[in-house]
Design a protein around this motif. Structure first.
Motif, short mmCIF file in Angstrom:
data_model
loop_
_atom_site.label_atom_id
_atom_site.label_comp_id
_atom_site.label_asym_id
_atom_site.label_seq_id
_atom_site.Cartn_x
_atom_site.Cartn_y
_atom_site.Cartn_z
N UNK A 205 40.86 30.79 31.31
CA UNK A 205 41.43 31.42 30.12
C UNK A 205 41.08 32.90 30.06
N UNK A 206 39.82 33.22 30.35
CA UNK A 206 39.39 34.62 30.30
C UNK A 206 40.07 35.44 31.40
N UNK A 207 40.06 34.91 32.62
CA UNK A 207 40.60 35.68 33.75
C UNK A 207 42.10 35.87 33.64
N UNK A 208 42.83 34.84 33.25
CA UNK A 208 44.29 34.96 33.13
C UNK A 208 44.66 35.90 31.99
N UNK A 209 43.96 35.79 30.87
CA UNK A 209 44.24 36.68 29.75
C UNK A 209 43.94 38.13 30.12
N UNK A 210 42.83 38.34 30.84
CA UNK A 210 42.50 39.70 31.28
C UNK A 210 43.56 40.24 32.23
N UNK A 211 44.03 39.40 33.15
CA UNK A 211 45.06 39.83 34.09
C UNK A 211 46.34 40.21 33.35
N UNK A 212 46.75 39.40 32.40
CA UNK A 212 47.97 39.71 31.64
C UNK A 212 47.81 41.00 30.84
N UNK A 213 46.61 41.23 30.31
CA UNK A 213 46.35 42.47 29.58
C UNK A 213 46.45 43.67 30.50
N UNK A 214 45.97 43.52 31.73
CA UNK A 214 46.01 44.63 32.69
C UNK A 214 47.43 44.91 33.18
N UNK A 215 48.25 43.85 33.23
CA UNK A 215 49.62 44.01 33.72
C UNK A 215 50.59 44.46 32.65
N UNK A 216 50.19 44.33 31.39
CA UNK A 216 51.10 44.68 30.30
C UNK A 216 51.41 46.17 30.33
N UNK A 227 35.96 43.77 34.19
CA UNK A 227 34.68 43.07 34.34
C UNK A 227 34.78 41.63 33.84
N UNK A 228 35.43 41.44 32.71
CA UNK A 228 35.57 40.09 32.15
C UNK A 228 36.35 39.18 33.08
N UNK A 229 37.47 39.68 33.59
CA UNK A 229 38.29 38.86 34.48
C UNK A 229 37.57 38.45 35.75
N UNK A 230 36.74 39.34 36.28
CA UNK A 230 36.03 39.04 37.52
C UNK A 230 34.76 38.22 37.29
N UNK A 231 34.11 38.45 36.16
CA UNK A 231 32.82 37.82 35.90
C UNK A 231 32.95 36.37 35.42
N UNK A 232 34.02 36.06 34.70
CA UNK A 232 34.14 34.77 34.01
C UNK A 232 33.86 33.55 34.90
N UNK A 309 51.47 28.93 21.06
CA UNK A 309 50.07 29.23 20.79
C UNK A 309 49.62 30.42 21.64
N UNK A 310 48.54 31.08 21.26
CA UNK A 310 48.06 32.22 22.05
C UNK A 310 47.77 31.82 23.49
N UNK A 311 47.98 32.77 24.37
CA UNK A 311 47.82 32.52 25.80
C UNK A 311 46.45 31.93 26.16
N UNK A 312 45.33 32.45 25.63
CA UNK A 312 44.04 31.86 26.02
C UNK A 312 43.94 30.37 25.72
N UNK A 313 44.47 29.96 24.57
CA UNK A 313 44.42 28.54 24.22
C UNK A 313 45.28 27.70 25.15
#
Length: 386
Positions: A205-216, A227-232, A309-313
């Motif tokens: 959930x963390x990594x996919x959400x971070x990726x989508x945020x970076x691609x937006x 950091x969050x996407x890689x560390x999770x 529902x929100x992407x992370x969920x």
């Protein structure tokens, strides 16, 4: 509900009102689970058993107690099949917290396991409320917690198992994601990855959400998102690699351990075979209830998707469902594996929030009675491993 990763703007509420609703959610959960524990305790005493033993050392709980007391290194051989079950299958965070509790308080390992589980369940209830409130308002948040506490297998949340701990870490990580607190979300995901194999769902959930945020378009390029996407996934990966190194098979060692327990990913073939046996009347009540729970969970997953529902969920729930439905072995344990998948209950909680308060109270009360009764059956009567 929400669209994509953005939450619906709920009108601001006074802090005192928000605290009151959160306290109500925790109180409802605590009351239901207290009654469930009381029923089990009374049943245990009536049959000359110790409630602490029933709740704190049954099935997998006994393995965690042994790890807490003696460390890793225990195995159990089954001569008829040649299988050797190793305690390396169990992730380390929960027994580590149990060990810490025994050092701080005058309790044994079994009591420590229950204290950790109960504390985690309370933390999870508050986190789940926060997620529900963020997505669909305070009333939905309270009902979401209530429904989570009255599931058929909710007794596990107050027994010596890891599901409550994973649910707590997942709920607060998802809440952090909804508020774009990236490093908090990733840190909790690391801990979730050290709790259970299914902790990878939080990391996903963390990594996919971070990726989508970076691609937006015009998206987040802040270092904490990267950091969050890689560390999770670090906690989950670290334990798998540690087990692999110990077994001289870095990449496959942990999966070999799981295979010796009969746990492997077969894309649901084993679950379909067992479900067919249940439909033909060849299985006991535990398997029947498992099939019902899986069917309801699948339907709720569709509703969650349709509600946008929100992407992370969505990512978290989808990964948990895929692992649970696609895994072979331990069919009767699948409802336990889904206990942390609380977002599945959001559509039902939202529907109950729109109904009259009396309806919500009656539905919750009936489900609570069924949950307490079935929980007592699971812990005191059924001999099927949970």
């Amino acid at each position: 509900m929400t669209t994509g990763t953005s939450t619906v703007k709920v009108p601001p509420r006074p802090r005192t009102a928000a605290l009151s609703a959160g306290t109500t959610a925790l109180a409802v959960f605590a009351a239901v689970r207290f009654v469930g524990v009381l029923v089990i305790a009374l049943g245990a005493w009536a049959t000359d058993r110790d409630p602490l033993t029933v709740l704190g050392t049954s099935f997998d709980s006994g393995w965690y107690v042994a790890i807490t007391e003696h460390g890793y290194g225990r195995s159990l051989a089954w001569p008829h099949s040649g299988a050797i079950q190793s305690d390396l299958a169990f992730f380390p965070l929960y027994p580590s917290l149990m060990r810490l509790t025994t050092l701080l308080l005058p309790v044994g390992a079994a009591g420590a396991g229950l204290l950790v589980a109960w504390g985690a369940a309370a933390a999870a209830a508050v986190g789940i409320y926060r997620v529900g409130e963020r997505v669909a308002g305070a009333r939905t948040g309270v009902l979401l917690v209530a429904l989570w506490g009255v599931q058929p297998h909710a007794v596990i949340l107050t027994a010596g198992y890891t599901e409550a701990l994973l649910a707590a870490l997942a709920a607060w990580s998802l809440y952090a994601l909804l508020r774009e607190r990236w490093l908090w979300a990733a840190g909790l995901a690391v801990l979730a990855g050290l709790t259970r194999p299914t902790g990878i769902a939080v990391a996903a959930a963390v990594s996919v959400t971070a990726l989508c945020a970076l691609l937006a378009r015009g998206g987040h390029r802040r270092p904490e998102v990267w950091a969050a996407g890689l560390l999770a996934p670090a906690g989950w990966a670290a334990y798998l690699l540690a087990v692999g190194a110990q077994r001289d098979d870095l990449l496959h060692g942990y999966f070999a351990v799981q295979d010796s327990w009969g746990s492997r990913f077969d894309f649901g073939a084993g679950a379909v075979r067992t479900a067919s046996q249940v439909l033909m009347g060849q299985s006991g009540p535990n398997a029947v209830m498992t099939l019902v729970v899986l069917a309801v969970a699948t339907g709720l997953a569709v509703l969650l998707l349709l509600d946008r529902a929100p992407l992370p969920l969505l990512v978290y729930t989808a990964v948990l469902l895929v692992i649970t439905l696609g895994g072979a072995g331990f069919f009767d344990s699948k409802p336990r594996f889904l206990l942390p998948a609380f977002p599945l209950l959001l559509p039902l909680a939202a529907a109950m929030a729109r109904a009259r308060p009396r309806t919500a109270v009656v539905v919750t009360g009936v489900l609570a009675g069924l949950s307490c009764g079935y929980g007592a059956y699971l812990m005191l009567v059924s001999h099927v491993p949970l």
